[in-house]
Design a protein around this motif. Structure first.
Motif: not given
Length: 157
Positions: A28-45
């Motif tokens: 769960a994210l409290d602040d402004s959450a990323p879109d799916a691409r941004d989330a995937a890039e943060r995870m996999l980048g």
């Protein structure tokens, strides 16, 4: 932020028909959450060093079996996030993965509204093709769980 294992809520037949292994984790994210691409890039980048070291060992061990050790690059190569080819993408979902001779793999990154914030869900699907795929899956599963948790924590960082 706490990563929780959850019941997968995806249409496995649409994503990887016949998948024998499916799991899902969320944060769960409290602040402004990323879109799916941004989330995937943060995870996999980028990977923590311990994950990069495990991946390097894995690549050395599987190369003699002719298994893929990285996504293809150059002209005509599929778009990638990190080392994973993108299979499909919408603002709320990225599906990455590949097919190999021993198994097919998909990682689904979903971004969902959750109360006043958002939730990022990482779902993994695997379809094994043969004994090598089943043995490989059994060997990597103990590593898979902490890796997915660490990758999801990067979304909140």
């Amino acid at each position: 932020m706490t990563v929780q294992e959850i019941t997968p809520a995806v249409d496995t037949d649409a994503l990887l028909a016949g998948a024998q292994f499916v799991d899902a984790y969320s944060i769960a994210l409290d602040d402004s959450a990323p879109d799916a691409r941004d989330a995937a890039e943060r995870m996999l980048g980028r990977s923590p060093r311990w994950i990069a070291a495990l991946l390097a060992v894995r690549n050395c061990l599987v190369a003699p079996f002719g298994l893929k050790t990285g996504a293809p690059t150059g002209a005509g190569a599929p778009e990638r996030i990190g080392s994973f080819p993108v299979v499909s993408e919408t603002p709320s979902r990225v599906v990455a993965g590949f097919n190999d001779k021993h198994l097919d793999f998909r990682l689904v990154v979903d971004v969902e509204t959750a109360g006043h914030g958002q939730r990022v869900v990482a779902t993994t699907l695997v379809l094994t093709h043969n004994l090598l795929g089943r043995v490989y899956l059994a060997i990597i599963l103990p590593f898979h769980r902490p890796i997915v948790r660490a990758m999801l924590r990067q979304v909140a960082a």
